[in-house]
Design a protein around this motif. Structure first.
Motif, PDB file in Angstrom:
ATOM      1  N   THR A 142       3.224 -35.167 -49.382  1.00  0.00           N
ATOM      2  CA  THR A 142       2.120 -34.976 -48.444  1.00  0.00           C
ATOM      3  C   THR A 142       0.869 -35.723 -48.909  1.00  0.00           C
ATOM      4  O   THR A 142       0.191 -36.381 -48.103  1.00  0.00           O
ATOM      5  N   HIS A 145       1.432 -39.349 -48.351  1.00  0.00           N
ATOM      6  CA  HIS A 145       1.354 -39.676 -46.928  1.00  0.00           C
ATOM      7  C   HIS A 145      -0.114 -39.880 -46.545  1.00  0.00           C
ATOM      8  O   HIS A 145      -0.452 -40.842 -45.843  1.00  0.00           O
ATOM      9  N   LEU A 146      -0.972 -39.013 -47.043  1.00  0.00           N
ATOM     10  CA  LEU A 146      -2.407 -39.176 -46.789  1.00  0.00           C
ATOM     11  C   LEU A 146      -2.933 -40.453 -47.442  1.00  0.00           C
ATOM     12  O   LEU A 146      -3.779 -41.144 -46.874  1.00  0.00           O
ATOM     13  N   ILE A 149      -1.965 -43.579 -45.257  1.00  0.00           N
ATOM     14  CA  ILE A 149      -2.670 -43.801 -43.990  1.00  0.00           C
ATOM     15  C   ILE A 149      -4.190 -43.780 -44.144  1.00  0.00           C
ATOM     16  O   ILE A 149      -4.910 -43.801 -43.154  1.00  0.00           O
ATOM     17  N   GLU A 157       0.113 -38.933 -38.950  1.00  0.00           N
ATOM     18  CA  GLU A 157      -0.298 -38.036 -40.025  1.00  0.00           C
ATOM     19  C   GLU A 157       0.880 -37.191 -40.496  1.00  0.00           C
ATOM     20  O   GLU A 157       1.900 -37.090 -39.815  1.00  0.00           O
ATOM     21  N   THR A 185      -6.091 -30.968 -44.378  1.00  0.00           N
ATOM     22  CA  THR A 185      -6.252 -32.350 -44.839  1.00  0.00           C
ATOM     23  C   THR A 185      -7.491 -32.480 -45.712  1.00  0.00           C
ATOM     24  O   THR A 185      -7.441 -33.079 -46.799  1.00  0.00           O
TER      25      THR A 185
END
Length: 217
Positions: A142, A145-146, A149, A157, A185
């Protein structure tokens, strides 16, 4: 294990959808381009495969939370960190990086789905159950992934459920919950030092701000 699959599938799908020209953009990992981060994910996938076939007979020494250690912020001087950009550049074209991640990453995903969560495995000189190991990686996938992007506003997202699970893990590492007004987030980005909190966010964080950032490794 379902969250592991969801977070890993979402991350690999996001990589597959990135236009080639965006591989040269910066990622959320200081000093790494998107291509460097993708190369790191290939190595992560290899680590998952290796760990899942490294059984242990002794009692667990860590769980999904204590698997992560608090470390110093990266300086770029670590030999492996410095190696990653050279490896990434050696691929030449983004399509080869995409192919390698899809190939090894798919295998890691299948191996995780087939693994017995109660089996004990060894990695990093520690022992833990497969279930705890895969749960720990929900935070890893996770966060990355942040990172992927961070400068790609049109990219997909992470799934909401994996963001929530990653936040819960980080709160356990911190030993305290993050204030509810912070989105999952924002809690992850601020909590791990990926973003500096605004004055308003500092006020919301209160005493929690003194514990941050949490650099995990």
């Amino acid at each position: 294990m379902d969250l592991f699959s969801r977070s890993w599938t979402a991350l690999r799908t996001a990589v597959a959808d990135i236009p080639d020209e965006d591989f040269e953009r910066p990622s959320g990992c200081t000093g790494w381009l998107v291509r460097d981060l993708v190369c790191h994910l290939v190595i992560d996938a290899q680590d998952v495969l290796i760990t899942l076939v490294t059984p242990a007979e002794t009692e667990p020494t860590v769980d999904a939370v204590t698997y992560w250690e608090l470390v110093e912020p990266p300086t770029g001087e670590d030999p492996l960190d410095a190696l990653i950009p050279r490896l990434a550049a050696a691929y030449g074209e983004p399509r080869w990086l995409k192919f390698h991640l899809d190939d090894v990453g798919s295998a890691a995903g299948r191996a995780a789905a087939l693994a017995d969560p109660a089996v004990r495995v060894s990695t990093r000189d520690e022992v833990l159950t497969v279930g705890d190991y895969l749960s720990a990686y929900v935070l890893e996938w996770t966060l990355h992934h942040l990172d992927l992007i961070a400068h790609l506003p049109s990219a997909a997202e992470p799934p909401a459920e994996t963001l929530a699970a990653a936040r819960a893990s980080l709160e356990k590492i911190a030993g305290t919950p993050f204030p509810a007004p912070l989105s999952d987030t924002d809690a992850l980005l601020i909590g791990t030092g990926r973003r500096t909190p605004s004055d308003e966010e500092k006020a919301v964080l209160g005493d929690v701000a003194a514990k941050l950032p949490l650099i995990i490794g």
